[in-house]
Design an enzyme around this catalytic site. Structure first.
Site, mmCIF file in Angstrom:
data_model
loop_
_atom_site.group_PDB
_atom_site.id
_atom_site.type_symbol
_atom_site.label_atom_id
_atom_site.label_comp_id
_atom_site.label_asym_id
_atom_site.label_seq_id
_atom_site.Cartn_x
_atom_site.Cartn_y
_atom_site.Cartn_z
ATOM 1 N N ARG A 109 6.039 -5.092 -11.124
ATOM 2 C CA ARG A 109 7.151 -5.602 -11.905
ATOM 3 C C ARG A 109 6.914 -7.089 -12.134
ATOM 4 O O ARG A 109 6.404 -7.779 -11.252
ATOM 5 C CB ARG A 109 8.478 -5.448 -11.145
ATOM 6 N N HIS A 159 3.262 -3.144 -20.775
ATOM 7 C CA HIS A 159 3.893 -2.259 -19.786
ATOM 8 C C HIS A 159 3.591 -0.800 -20.145
ATOM 9 O O HIS A 159 4.523 -0.004 -20.329
ATOM 10 C CB HIS A 159 5.413 -2.487 -19.716
ATOM 11 N N LEU A 163 0.832 -1.204 0.000
ATOM 12 C CA LEU A 163 0.000 0.000 0.000
ATOM 13 C C LEU A 163 0.871 1.259 0.000
ATOM 14 O O LEU A 163 0.825 2.073 0.923
ATOM 15 C CB LEU A 163 -0.958 -0.005 1.197
ATOM 16 N N ILE A 221 0.595 -4.523 -11.853
ATOM 17 C CA ILE A 221 1.101 -3.309 -12.513
ATOM 18 C C ILE A 221 2.446 -2.914 -11.904
ATOM 19 O O ILE A 221 2.909 -1.783 -12.121
ATOM 20 C CB ILE A 221 0.123 -2.128 -12.377
ATOM 21 N N ARG A 225 2.140 4.594 -2.634
ATOM 22 C CA ARG A 225 1.342 5.660 -3.255
ATOM 23 C C ARG A 225 0.438 5.126 -4.367
ATOM 24 O O ARG A 225 -0.714 5.514 -4.490
ATOM 25 C CB ARG A 225 2.278 6.747 -3.791
ATOM 26 N N ASP A 279 0.276 -6.078 -16.768
ATOM 27 C CA ASP A 279 0.932 -5.025 -17.539
ATOM 28 C C ASP A 279 2.442 -5.238 -17.560
ATOM 29 O O ASP A 279 3.149 -4.567 -18.290
ATOM 30 C CB ASP A 279 0.613 -3.661 -16.922
ATOM 31 N N SER A 339 1.151 -4.630 3.870
ATOM 32 C CA SER A 339 2.223 -3.660 3.804
ATOM 33 C C SER A 339 3.157 -4.023 4.957
ATOM 34 O O SER A 339 2.775 -4.803 5.828
ATOM 35 C CB SER A 339 1.630 -2.269 4.003
ATOM 36 N N ARG A 340 4.373 -3.465 4.960
ATOM 37 C CA ARG A 340 5.301 -3.823 6.043
ATOM 38 C C ARG A 340 4.724 -3.467 7.411
ATOM 39 O O ARG A 340 4.956 -4.158 8.387
ATOM 40 C CB ARG A 340 6.644 -3.126 5.828
ATOM 41 N N SER A 341 3.946 -2.387 7.454
ATOM 42 C CA SER A 341 3.296 -2.000 8.711
ATOM 43 C C SER A 341 1.925 -1.418 8.383
ATOM 44 O O SER A 341 1.698 -0.985 7.252
ATOM 45 C CB SER A 341 4.153 -0.965 9.452
ATOM 46 N N GLU A 398 10.545 -8.706 -20.357
ATOM 47 C CA GLU A 398 9.911 -7.754 -21.283
ATOM 48 C C GLU A 398 10.881 -7.337 -22.378
ATOM 49 O O GLU A 398 12.056 -7.166 -22.103
ATOM 50 C CB GLU A 398 9.444 -6.516 -20.504
#
Lengths: 311, 311
Positions: free
Chosen positions: B230, B277, B150, B228, B152, B254, B172-174, B259
Site C-alpha cells: 500500500r 496498482h 513475510l 506492492i 502469504r 505499484d 515479520s512480527r515473529s 491513487e
C-alpha cells in the site's frame, strides 16, 4: 613483438588488462586483416570480441595463430571447423553469463504478459491520474513454458520459471536429467504444447531459422516467443508477419537478425518487449567474461590447459 | 427488496453475476449512503470494491447490515473494529491473487535493475540501430533481498527470488518457518543488510510510514525499494527526496499514497518503474477474486460459515 592482438571494442577495465598483457588493439576484423605482414605474422593469440565473420580467409592472414579467445558464450562468428583444421584453439566465456541471460529472459516474459511497458507509460503520462483505468492483462505464472534448447542457459531459465509454478517442457537433442520436466523429441511438438516458448539453443548454421512460420503457428495466437539466443535462430519475416496479424500474442526479443539494426517494424508493435542484446550486459558479468577470456589467453601463453575450450 | 448492495465499479462478468444475485448497484460509498432510508434499511450484505473509507458513520447508514464482502486482499478501507462492534462480518479475497502480485514484484525488480524500460526505448527509437551501445547495467540475481512482511504474498515473492539465487532476509512480527531465510527483529536491521527491499506488509494504521526516511537511508544509495503493498506504508516525500538526490538507487512502485494521482515527481525519474496498482489485475485473478467475494456473500445468505473472514 605483438603476440596478442585484441579485436573489437572493450570497456576501460578490459582494455587496461589486455594492454598489460602486451596486446595490440584494432577495432574490428577488417582492421586486423589490414595490418602489415610482419605484424600479422607475430600474432599467436587473438582476443576476439566482434560480430564479423572469422572465417578461413581471415585465418589465412595469421599464419602463426594458435588461439582465438572469444568474448561471449556464442562463437558462431568463428568458423570452428576451419580453426580445427589449422590447429587453432578456440575458447569462449560460458557459464559466467548464465544468470544474467536467464534473468533477462524471465523479465521479458513477465513484462510482455503483464504489459508493464504500457502500464509504466500509463502512470508516467498522467493517464491513470486522470481516472482512466489500466486494462486487465494476462496471468503469466502457473502456465506452460517451453525451453527450446536445454543447455546451461536454458536450464537456468527453466529453474527460475519453475518458481513461478510453470509447467516446464523442453526440447533438446536428447532427454536430460531434470526435476520432472517434459521432454519433446521435436520443436514442433514443444511449441504446440506451450503458451510461452523460450529460445535458448546455440546459434550457427545448425539452428538457422529453427523457429520458422510453421513452428510459430504451432505456438499459436495465445503464444509468446522469448529469444535470448541469436537472431539467426528465428525466421524474422515469419515472426513479424504473425505479430502484425495477431497470429502470435507477442514476443520478447534481445536478439535480432541484423544487429544493431533491429527491423523498424518491431518498434511499431505494442505486443513486444525489445532489448538491445543486453542479456549479459551487466558490470559484474562483463567483468567476469573479460577475466575468463584473459585467463584462457594466459593459459595458452604459459602452455597450460585452456580453461574453456570450445572444441 | 434489496438485500445485496454492490458498491464500486465491476467488470462485465462480475456485474452480471452480482446482478443474478439480485444486487442493486451504486458506483461508490457516497452514492450508497445517499440512497433513501428504505433502500438502505433493506441492505444486509454489501459487495465492496472501493477506495472510500467505510467507517463508523457509513455503517450507521445501514442498520441491517451483516456483511461487508471486500473485493481484494487489502481491507484497510474498512474500519474492522467498528464492524466488529456492530457484529458486521468482513470478508476479503486472499490467496487467489498471491501469484500475480508476486509476479509483478519480481518483474519490477528485474526491470529496474536491468534498466529494461530504457533499453526498450533504446531499440524502439532507433538509437541502437544508429550504433549507440546501451550502457552496462546492474546484475540483480545472486544478490541480497529483504522481504518486509513475510505473509502469504511476501512468501511467494521470496520463493521466486530464491530461484534467482538471492540471499533472502525478512522481517515479520515473529520468525517464520522458512527454508533457511534470515530473520530480522526490526525493519531497520533488515534494510541495512539488503540491496533490494520488497514491501509486503498489510496496509492500515499500524504500518503507516513504516518505510520512512531513516529506513530508506539504511537501504542506502545502492538500495532499491519495491512496493506492492500500500502507498500508505511508505513516506512518499522521503522516498522522492532520496530518489531525486540519488541517495537511493531506484524503486519499483505499484502503489502510491494518493491513487490514482501518483505524484508527478515520480514520472521525471528514470530510476523508477511505475505501475498503476495492477498487481492483481489479470483476467484470471480478478475473476477468481470476484468469485470468492460472491461465494462469501452466498455463504452469508445461506447462513453457512464464511469462506475468508477477516476477523
Amino acid at each position: 613483438m605483438t603476440r596478442l592482438l585484441s579485436i573489437g571494442t572493450y570497456g576501460e577495465a578490459d582494455t587496461k588488462a589486455l594492454d598489460e598483457m602486451g596486446a595490440r588493439f584494432v577495432p574490428d576484423l577488417d582492421a586486423a586483416c589490414a595490418l602489415d605482414d610482419a605484424a600479422r605474422a607475430d600474432v599467436t593469440a587473438i582476443a576476439f570480441k566482434g560480430s564479423g565473420s572469422f572465417d578461413d580467409a581471415a585465418m589465412d592472414r595469421f599464419p602463426g595463430l594458435g588461439l582465438i579467445a572469444n568474448f561471449g558464450v556464442g562463437y558462431d562468428a568463428i568458423d570452428v571447423e576451419a580453426a580445427e583444421g589449422r590447429s587453432i584453439a578456440v575458447t569462449n566465456t560460458p557459464d559466467v553469463l548464465n544468470d544474467d541471460v536467464a534473468d533477462l529472459a524471465v523479465a521479458m516474459w513477465l513484462m510482455q504478459g503483464r504489459r508493464m511497458l504500457q502500464a509504466d507509460a500509463h502512470v508516467r503520462s498522467g493517464t491513470w491520474a486522470e481516472g482512466t483505468p489500466f486494462p486487465l492483462n494476462r496471468k503469466v505464472s502457473g502456465g506452460t513454458a517451453g525451453i527450446l534448447g536445454l543447455g546451461r542457459i536454458g536450464y537456468e531459465i527453466a529453474d527460475r520459471l519453475a518458481a513461478f509454478k510453470m509447467d516446464i517442457h523442453y526440447w533438446s537433442r536428447s532427454p536430460k536429467k531434470t526435476p520432472g520436466w517434459t521432454y519433446h523429441a521435436d520443436p514442433q511438438s514443444l511449441a504446440a504444447d506451450v503458451d510461452f516458448l523460450f529460445v535458448a539453443v546455440v546459434g550457427g548454421p545448425e539452428t538457422e531459422n529453427l523457429v520458422d512460420g510453421r513452428l510459430l503457428d504451432a505456438l499459436g495466437p495465445d503464444g509468446v516467443l522469448i529469444n535470448i539466443s541469436r537472431g539467426s535462430v528465428v525466421d524474422e519475416a515469419a515472426l513479424l508477419d504473425r505479430l502484425e496479424r495477431g497470429a502470435l500474442a507477442g514476443a520478447g526479443l534481445d536478439v535480432f537478425a541484423d544487429e544493431p539494426r533491429a527491423d523498424p517494424r518491431f518498434a511499431k508493435l505494442d505486443t513486444v518487449v525489445l532489448q538491445p542484446h543486453q542479456a549479459s550486459a551487466t558490470h559484474a558479468t562483463r567483468g567476469a567474461m573479460g577475466q575468463l577470456q584473459r585467463d584462457n589467453i594466459a593459459a595458452f601463453f604459459e602452455g597450460q590447459d585452456l580453461l574453456t575450450p570450445v572444441v
